[in-house]
Design an enzyme around this catalytic site. Sequence first.
Site, PDB file in Angstrom:
ATOM      1  N   SER A  85      37.095  11.763 179.794  1.00 45.03           N
ATOM      2  CA  SER A  85      37.507  10.428 180.151  1.00 45.03           C
ATOM      3  C   SER A  85      38.753  10.363 181.044  1.00 45.03           C
ATOM      4  O   SER A  85      39.002   9.330 181.661  1.00 45.03           O
ATOM      5  CB  SER A  85      37.797   9.626 178.883  1.00 45.03           C
ATOM      6  OG  SER A  85      38.905  10.170 178.191  1.00 45.03           O
ATOM      7  N   SER A  90      38.111  15.411 176.904  1.00 46.72           N
ATOM      8  CA  SER A  90      38.531  14.448 177.934  1.00 46.72           C
ATOM      9  C   SER A  90      39.677  14.900 178.828  1.00 46.72           C
ATOM     10  O   SER A  90      39.943  14.267 179.842  1.00 46.72           O
ATOM     11  CB  SER A  90      38.917  13.118 177.285  1.00 46.72           C
ATOM     12  OG  SER A  90      37.765  12.396 176.944  1.00 46.72           O
ATOM     13  N   LYS A 114      47.812   8.256 182.040  1.00 47.48           N
ATOM     14  CA  LYS A 114      46.494   7.722 181.657  1.00 47.48           C
ATOM     15  C   LYS A 114      46.688   6.345 181.028  1.00 47.48           C
ATOM     16  O   LYS A 114      47.585   6.168 180.191  1.00 47.48           O
ATOM     17  CB  LYS A 114      45.834   8.682 180.663  1.00 47.48           C
ATOM     18  CG  LYS A 114      44.378   8.338 180.332  1.00 47.48           C
ATOM     19  CD  LYS A 114      43.774   9.347 179.340  1.00 47.48           C
ATOM     20  CE  LYS A 114      42.291   9.101 179.122  1.00 47.48           C
ATOM     21  NZ  LYS A 114      41.681  10.061 178.175  1.00 47.48           N
TER      22      LYS A 114
END
Lengths: 493, 497
Positions: free
Chosen positions: B161, B185, B81
Amino acid sequence: MSEAGNNSKLLNGATGKWEVVIGLEVHAQVASKAKLFSGAATAFGAAPNSQVSLIDAALPGMLPVINRFCVEQAVRTGLGLKAKINLHSVFDRKNYFYPDLPAGYQISQYKQPVVGEGEIFVDMPGGETITVGIERLHLEQDAGKSIHDQHPDYTYLDLNRAGVALMEIVSRPDLRSSEEAAAYLRKLRAILRYLGTCDGNMDEGSMRADVNVSVRRPGDPLGTRCEIKNVNSMRFVQQSVDYEARRQIDLIEAGGTIKQETRLFDSRTGETRPMRSKEEAHDYRYFPDPDLLPLTFEQAWVDELARSLPELPDEKKARFIQAGLSPYDASVLVAEKEATDYFEAMVAAGAETKAAANWLSNEYFGRLNKAGMGIGEGPISPQAAGAIVWMVIDKTISSRGAKDLTDIVWHEGGDPRAIVESRGLKQVSDESAIEAAVAAVMSANPDKCEEVKAKPKAAAWFVGQVMKSTGGKANPQTVNAILRRRLGLPEDG
Amino acid sequence: MALSSDPTRFTIADARDALAGKQISATELAQAHITALTAATALNAFITETPDRALSAAETSDARIAAGEARPLEGIPLAIKDLFCTKGVRTTAASRILDNFFPTYESTVTQNLWDAGALMLGKTNLDEFAMGSSNETSYFGPVINPWRARGRNEDLVPGGSSGGSATAIAAHLALGATGTDTGGSIRQPAAVTGIVGLKPTYGRCSRWGAVAFASSLDQAGPMTRTVRDAAIMLKVMAGHDPKDSTSVDTPVPDYEAALNTGVKGLRVGIPKEYRIDGMPEEMDALWQRGVDWLKAQGAEIVDVSLPHTKYALPAYYIVAPAEASSNLARYDGVRYGHRAAGVSDLIGLYERTRAEGFGREVRRRIMIGTYVLSAGYYDAYYLRAQKIRTLIARDFTQAFQQCDVLLTPATPSAAFGIGSKTSDPVSMYLNDVFTVTVNLAGLPGMSVPAGLSQDGLPLGLQIIGKAFDEETVLRAGRAIETAAGFNAQPQSWWRTA
């Protein structure tokens, strides 16, 4: 302290007397090699931005880690201020934008500081001792430095100071004159230096004060205060309070009202001027820093620190008085750690306590003042000074000889004992030699002999002449005794 | 074990065995994934691809394997990420303000992975600064969910997210990915893309070097295709880090070993407050299936109550923005990152830089956070939210006196259409309704794929455990996984030749 205060501290205005009320927030840099939340160095005078870690520069994802040593110094300082140590305290973020504050917040302690209430006793020159309450001491980070004068269009940043550990020490509004404010700061600095928790070097920015000043009629409630930011010397504290108190009195007496505001002291003009008012004040949006756990410690650890605390000025003063010094001499000696250290080194070198104190105040402090030197910079080592005083005590040299010897060591250095030997400064107590010298002076000055018989006080002139003729080596008591016998004067009381 | 001929179909466990058995080289494994992700640009899962770095690391891995010095994740290609700082590799947090930021340091979690032999394929897309539940707030554009509703061509969100990481796993572009979870997330995107997402206990993984959103809630975790893979990755990611004062110094167990102990006698709590109004019937039915699966494997089902659940979402949307407003103050255009051009005064520099550098959602949360911390509002908002947080944590503590784990839905619904919720932030925030409680209480939670909606979209169930009891969470997750037998795959519609 009485509410109305001491009458002599009041200031005169056109409409009567005013009392000035002062409280200080002192920022003292913790004497630590590393910063409060990073491992970066803190040395003074390093090249710009050479002591900045990723944390200090607030790069993404960086996290603070508390420096235990700094916490220990804050607790030791709290103990030295006889203050309450909070076993649980919290770091908060104080949020505001400024280029020299990289993270956009300063890590500080807001509602739960590491140290609570304490007090400091401050000796004033008149002999009065005032008690000043300490409200709190908390740990916080320093900001960096913005440099505006290097380029016409740009501001440069030096982040070396960013993240350096500060102790903010907040006094109660217990001070009633600019002299008291300066004396308080001096005493606080002495305590910090005794503890070794802050070097107290104001010209390097290790210690600076925000000075809160208000005025009121004696007995009235507190007036509106103004805060003078970042005052960085004792003298400026005194000057800024004098100016600010007078400004406020004049303004009120002219029908104006004091606006609560932050002001700056301009050391060139000796004036304060407004920086920002309460209406423009920041909303700092304090909240507990989620990157740090609350600071907690055991009472046993605090007790251990308390046991290992060095002797502080008040205790030292009491001990010196017990050893025979006058309270005045004792308080002069403990006021500066360097002076105390010097004095104690003299005593350790063999000097008798009271004689050492006398030599310092009669011989050494004056010379240092004249030369503009601190005691640490003077040319005579405490061991040499101790030897000088020791030789007066054991009558090797006279007090006059001590003065001369001090001069020689001051200018030329060297071992005092060797100088006494090589220059023949040894005191002469041999009565026959002194008899001869006295006789010689008397026969050379028959008229003076008559004068002295009528006015015995003039005998001092003869003592001086004999001392001169013997090169200061004669024992002055012996000279005096022989002179009085020969002139038929009564013995000294 | 029958291995697929396509290495992108491997699990991490498969790949580990295949590499050890010399059935495939790390280079071949890496190359297969590089080919897959190169052909998947339509999904927009990656902000930065690092194929060269992956291949050179694979070479090292092959040498180590040949020398018999393989490490636990030797040669495993991962997607990271783009919230984790990676040394020398652009790290953006999907924000214009960090558009061109190259860290000189490596986050602890990614360093742990590299030290274990894993290699990086690239940095995945996300909601800007991890603020979002659909991956639509990224400065680099939305990520497209590899799944489409049965018989339809509409683009769906992958959740957020960690939408890029979820998509990379669901579309077989990487074997495993890192995510971060502040309010859901990891778990929410995992649920809507049909993969496993584990948010560990707060303090289990170091936050050092991960761009902060809300410090008291952020936690890194693995996103994988199986529960076993999550166990394998977590073992490497977790551990105490002296550089993060909130990371906890407690031993990291062998999570993989815990998987096979089953759920016989395990007490599974069903919190009644998670049965919310307006939840689709199929979600409710899935939840009931989960209960039945666990019961069938010998677990004991207990009804429990978490009475303060309804306050969790409002409390979360106070605490998280409050911390974010402060955490994001460092992006000021002074030292690094985007700086507005042609501004000559300081306030103007701040205003223009931040207006240009942050997207709408980030600006919205900075303003909410600034507001709730302001003098006069602090007690009414921030302080009350913190009190609610304490009550929510206490709810869980009390529930865990009656049970060992909790079973809940992971999300209120399946993936929704791109743009369908962007105009209504509150409806977007409601996606986190089942996940934020876990962050507020600092507990571990895992989303496991459990079935398909009527439209053929993945749905997940969530298992919540006691603090630092990821082992039991994984055990229960493995039981759901086994019973569900979820093996649906998205059609590879995105592939370019």
